[in-house]
Design an enzyme around this catalytic site. Structure first.
Site, short mmCIF file in Angstrom:
data_model
loop_
_atom_site.label_atom_id
_atom_site.label_comp_id
_atom_site.label_asym_id
_atom_site.label_seq_id
_atom_site.Cartn_x
_atom_site.Cartn_y
_atom_site.Cartn_z
N ASP A 134 44.63 77.99 -54.04
CA ASP A 134 45.77 77.47 -53.30
C ASP A 134 45.50 77.72 -51.83
O ASP A 134 44.56 78.45 -51.48
CB ASP A 134 47.06 78.18 -53.76
CG ASP A 134 48.28 77.74 -52.96
OD1 ASP A 134 48.47 76.52 -52.79
OD2 ASP A 134 49.03 78.61 -52.47
N SER A 135 46.35 77.17 -50.98
CA SER A 135 46.20 77.45 -49.55
C SER A 135 46.56 78.89 -49.21
O SER A 135 46.23 79.36 -48.12
CB SER A 135 47.11 76.51 -48.74
OG SER A 135 48.46 76.82 -49.03
N CYS A 181 47.75 74.01 -56.12
CA CYS A 181 48.31 73.60 -54.84
C CYS A 181 48.60 72.11 -54.93
O CYS A 181 47.68 71.31 -55.18
CB CYS A 181 47.30 73.89 -53.73
SG CYS A 181 47.79 73.25 -52.12
N GLU A 198 54.53 82.82 -46.55
CA GLU A 198 53.29 83.46 -46.11
C GLU A 198 53.58 84.67 -45.21
O GLU A 198 52.77 85.58 -45.12
CB GLU A 198 52.39 82.46 -45.38
CG GLU A 198 51.83 81.37 -46.29
CD GLU A 198 50.66 81.83 -47.18
OE1 GLU A 198 49.83 82.63 -46.71
OE2 GLU A 198 50.60 81.38 -48.34
N CYS A 254 55.79 72.33 -54.63
CA CYS A 254 54.87 73.13 -53.81
C CYS A 254 54.86 74.49 -54.47
O CYS A 254 55.93 75.04 -54.77
CB CYS A 254 55.36 73.24 -52.37
SG CYS A 254 54.47 74.48 -51.39
N HIS A 313 54.39 77.34 -53.49
CA HIS A 313 55.04 78.44 -52.77
C HIS A 313 56.55 78.51 -53.06
O HIS A 313 57.16 79.57 -52.92
CB HIS A 313 54.88 78.25 -51.26
CG HIS A 313 53.55 78.62 -50.70
ND1 HIS A 313 52.42 77.90 -50.94
CD2 HIS A 313 53.17 79.65 -49.88
CE1 HIS A 313 51.40 78.44 -50.28
NE2 HIS A 313 51.83 79.51 -49.64
N1 DGL Z 1 51.14 75.81 -52.22
C1 DGL Z 1 50.80 74.61 -51.48
C2 DGL Z 1 51.32 73.39 -52.24
O1 DGL Z 1 51.61 73.50 -53.43
C3 DGL Z 1 51.25 74.76 -50.07
C4 DGL Z 1 50.54 73.93 -49.10
C5 DGL Z 1 50.51 74.41 -47.68
O2 DGL Z 1 49.70 75.30 -47.38
O3 DGL Z 1 51.23 73.83 -46.85
O4 DGL Z 1 51.41 72.30 -51.72
#
Ligand code: DGL
Length: 283
Positions: free
Chosen positions: A3-4, A67, A146, A178, A180
């Site tokens: 993931d990011s 992600c 984050e 998302c 997150h």
């Molecule tokens: N967890 C990522 C997603 O599902 C977040 C992306 C981001 O870093 O903006 O899209």
């Protein structure tokens, strides 16, 4: 799995709970987050680096793109390019969404990259369940997670503003598109009101991983197998990754290691990665 940043840990939780004997390597690209505001081509490059590193450096037998933004930008290309099964979060999420709705009015919230890509419009249409879908981008949500901020007035005010389109559409079910966002479920739930069901793609993605690995005969047998080992890496500050990761994920995230983005081979065709082994225990 990658993931990011910390978001994919919501998917990691579901996969570990469902497949406790499988080893899991999680890479959070916290050094380069957020993905949601970046061009798709850049996110796609990152996704290829991460996925190939999992295969080459960690001998992954499957890759979960935990992600939505990366899956929207690169899932099909990754699936064509990688020598292992690739599992995304968008199709499983869309399935969970259309199964959960009663009124047929559904919503998806995600990053700008995910929403603009139209990936959910396509995935929901592909289920062939007749629903009315409203999507909304929620820039700013990922940054709060984050930073470790998952409650409070600031997020509540932002949530009221960002969720206005899905509220106005009268959805009865909202997919957190998302990875997150499940960490903000309390705030999102309060903004949407008690009659709206929140759905996350985490569990459905874990089922998809189990089914796909099972069909290919790649699952570890349940009986007699040792417990899976879990490794967590980050391209950013590994002290912070271990600290916040442990708060969000739980005590199994005992330490984080550094992941350094890989580089192209001389022929420019393949990507190679290298995992640094510096470890940072949680404090
Ligand atoms: N967890 C990522 C997603 O599902 C977040 C992306 C981001 O870093 O903006 O899209």
């Amino acid at each position: 799995m990658f993931d990011s940043g910390f978001g994919g840990l919501t998917v990691a939780r579901a996969v570990i709970d469902l497949l406790p004997n499988e080893d899991l390597v999680y890479i959070g690209d916290t050094g380069r987050y957020p993905y949601g505001s970046k061009p798709q081509s850049e996110v796609r490059d990152y996704a290829f680096q991460l996925a190939w590193s999992l295969v080459k450096d960690f001998d992954a037998k499957a890759v979960v793109v935990a992600c939505n933004t990366a899956a929207a930008a690169a899932l099909d290309d990754l699936a064509n390019d990688l020598p292992v099964p690739v599992i995304g979060v968008i199709e499983p999420g869309a399935r969970a969404l259309v199964h959960a709705t009663r009124s047929g009015r559904v919503g998806v919230i995600g990053t700008v990259g995910t929403v603009v890509s139209g990936a959910y419009d396509r995935a929901v249409a592909a289920t062939r369940v007749p629903v009315v879908l409203t999507t909304a981008a929620c820039p700013g949500f990922v940054e709060f997670v984050e930073r470790g901020q998952t409650t409070g007035d600031e997020i509540a005010i932002l949530a009221d503003r960002m969720l206005a389109p899905v509220k106005a559409a009268g959805v009865d079910t909202l997919l957190l598109g998302c990875t997150h966002y499940p960490y903000l479920a309390r705030v999102i739930g309060q903004a949407m009101g008690p009659s709206v069901t929140l759905v996350s793609s985490a569990d459905e993605t874990a089922f998809a991983a189990r089914d796909q690995l099972g069909e290919l005969g790649l699952l570890r047998p349940e009986r007699g197998a040792r417990a899976g080992e879990h490794q967590f890496l980050s391209s950013g500050d590994i002290g912070w990754f271990a600290d916040l990761g442990r708060r969000l994920f739980g005590p199994e995230l005992a330490a984080a290691e550094s992941w350094i983005p890989p580089h192209r081979d001389a022929d420019g065709q393949h990507l190679t990665g290298r995992a640094d082994t510096r470890r940072e225990p949680t404090r």
